[in-house]
Design an enzyme around this catalytic site. Structure first.
Site, PDB file in Angstrom:
ATOM      1  N   CYS A 216      -2.765   8.299   3.518  1.00  0.00           N
ATOM      2  CA  CYS A 216      -2.751   7.843   1.985  1.00  0.00           C
ATOM      3  C   CYS A 216      -4.034   7.997   1.238  1.00  0.00           C
ATOM      4  CB  CYS A 216      -2.655   6.345   2.154  1.00  0.00           C
ATOM      5  SG  CYS A 216      -1.084   5.669   3.083  1.00  0.00           S
TER       6      CYS A 216
ATOM      7  N   GLU B  55       0.964  -1.186   0.062  1.00  0.00           N
ATOM      8  CA  GLU B  55       0.223  -0.008   0.088  1.00  0.00           C
ATOM      9  C   GLU B  55       0.930   1.129   0.092  1.00  0.00           C
ATOM     10  OE1 GLU B  55      -1.314   3.120   0.667  1.00  0.00           O
ATOM     11  OE2 GLU B  55      -1.821   2.606   2.701  1.00  0.00           O
TER      12      GLU B  55
END
Length: 456
Positions: A262, A228
């Site tokens: 994120c 990720e």
């Protein structure tokens, strides 16, 4: 690489922690491997769940302590630290309630006596960032431990007390040594662990650069990796959107966690010139009212960045964006106070050759675009290397869902800035990485789907 606590709100050095030696790291891996082979994977899942449940109960009883550590070490606003701990408690509860069903043998309908078993792989190495110091750990550790794997966790260097506190949950719950292991080790030692055959999977949340390095090394060693790697998430404000509501959500989506997420909203794309100008004025008004201050104060809306390095990196991005012709509408400077604070910042006129066009800005820096058509908005949203999350604002949700199918990302949120939950899968595509965490997809990433067939 030093593991130390520096208070981002003041810049004050608090404490340093020693790195583990090569011998210590080797011994911890050996302990984890033996624990998996001789004990943990053989325990009934009901027993593993019971032990993990105890760790979750301890976290509930120490909620305030954990939240205060997160605020101390990374400058998270105190009420958001509370929310993070509550989210982790929710992850405990979700997998405790659902993991046994998720991992139960599944019959293959086309065969009279064929089925699929879900079995653990072994030692899973997780390399995690600082921005959500417990949530990032829980996304990997809780489902994988319940699944029968054991985990080695290398946390970020600036949140060592959070790392130790989370590890202590499992020790206090009397979960055996080697099931959850905290590492204070170097990048070189991480590489050696990835090379070791006993490590059977690797999970990383971090930068694109880190993902390339870890993914390449894991690939050479033929082991699965989940990555990720962040993103530059767009928010599309379509013609049917309420501008006031969208502005409110965008401000929260850009400044939450001091913009260090994120899936924070990082780019705003408004359809329609007149509506775009109105939206820009709304955002400027709201940004101007944001109170920057002590993360422990209830009225604070924007806390510090997690480190001076992070602050200086953003200041350099802002400088480069201006030099490339971007228009700095507001903000862009370090706040004149102790600690690592940046003014809420908005950029416009970002041409395709501007580095900010494709870069991720990991802090309260918003890129703003106006386009004439919905098609232009979709193309602009997709015209980057990342593909983690995206946001669509439109009161016509049927239409918004149609637009969502055209967005290149792993997640799309319609008419909200966030929706984190244990049952919602998390992950991206393109250079944002691959694989999923949370939900049933997450627990299945590091299990062997073993097919068993009995001949008639």
């Amino acid at each position: 690489m030093k593991f130390h606590t520096i208070n981002p709100a003041t810049g004050e050095f608090i404490k340093e922690f020693p790195n583990q030696t090569d011998t210590e790291v080797s011994e911890l891996l050996h302990t984890a491997h033996i624990r998996f082979q001789q004990d943990w994977k053989w325990r009934p899942i009901s027993e593993r769940i019971s032990m993990v449940k105890k760790a979750g109960e301890i976290l509930k009883s120490k909620r305030d302590y954990f939240a205060k550590l997160a605020t101390l070490e990374m400058g998270k606003i105190s009420r958001f630290s509370d929310l993070e701990v509550d989210l982790v408690i929710g992850i405990f509860d979700y997998y405790i309630a659902n993991a046994e069903k998720m991992l139960a043998p599944k019959k293959i309908e086309e065969e009279k006596d064929a089925f699929i078993l879900s079995e653990p792989l072994g030692v899973i190495l997780a390399i995690e960032p600082w921005n959500f110091p417990y949530y990032q750990l829980a996304r990997v550790a809780i489902p994988q431990i319940i699944a029968g794997n054991v985990v080695l966790i290398k946390h970020a260097e600036n949140v060592p007390q959070c790392a130790l506190a989370f590890a202590e949950l499992f020790a206090e719950a009397r979960i055996p040594d080697g099931v959850y292991t905290n590492l204070f080790c170097s990048i070189e030692q991480i590489g050696q662990l990835i090379d070791d055959f006993r490590v059977r999977g690797v999970a990383l949340t971090g930068s694109e650069r880190a993902g390339i390095s870890v993914g390449e090394r894991a690939g050479r060693n033929l082991k699965k990796v989940i990555l990720e790697l962040g993103g530059s998430d767009p928010a599309l404000v379509l013609k049917g959107a309420s501008l006031d509501y969208a502005a409110e959500q965008i401000v929260m989506g850009r400044t939450y966690n001091s913009g260090q997420g994120c899936v924070n909203i990082k780019r705003v794309i408004v359809v329609g010139q007149e509506r775009g100008q109105k939206m820009l004025e709304l955002l400027k008004e709201r940004f101007a009212k944001i109170k920057v201050g002590d993360p422990n104060e209830e009225s604070t809306a924007l806390g510090p960045l997690a480190s001076e390095r992070a602050l200086n990196g953003l200041l350099k991005q802002i400088e480069d964006a201006e030099l490339a012709g971007g228009s700095l509408v507001m903000g862009g400077k370090r706040v004149n106070r102790p600690g690592f604070y940046l003014e809420p910042t908005i950029f416009t006129d970002i041409a395709k050759d501007n580095p900010l066009y494709k870069q991720e800005a990991f802090g309260p820096v918003l890129s703003f675009y106006i386009v004439d058509t919905e098609e232009e908005a979709i193309n602009l949203a997709n015209d980057i290397d990342y593909g983690l999350g995206a946001y669509i604002f439109d009161e016509d949700t049927v239409h918004a869902k149609q637009v969502a199918t055209k967005i290149e990302s792993g997640m799309v949120y319609i008419n909200s800035c966030f929706a984190d939950a244990p049952y919602l899968p998390f992950g991206g595509i393109k250079n944002s990485g691959f694989g999923r965490e949370l939900s049933e997809l997450g627990i299945g990433e590091f299990v062997n789907r073993k097919m068993v067939r009995v001949a008639e």
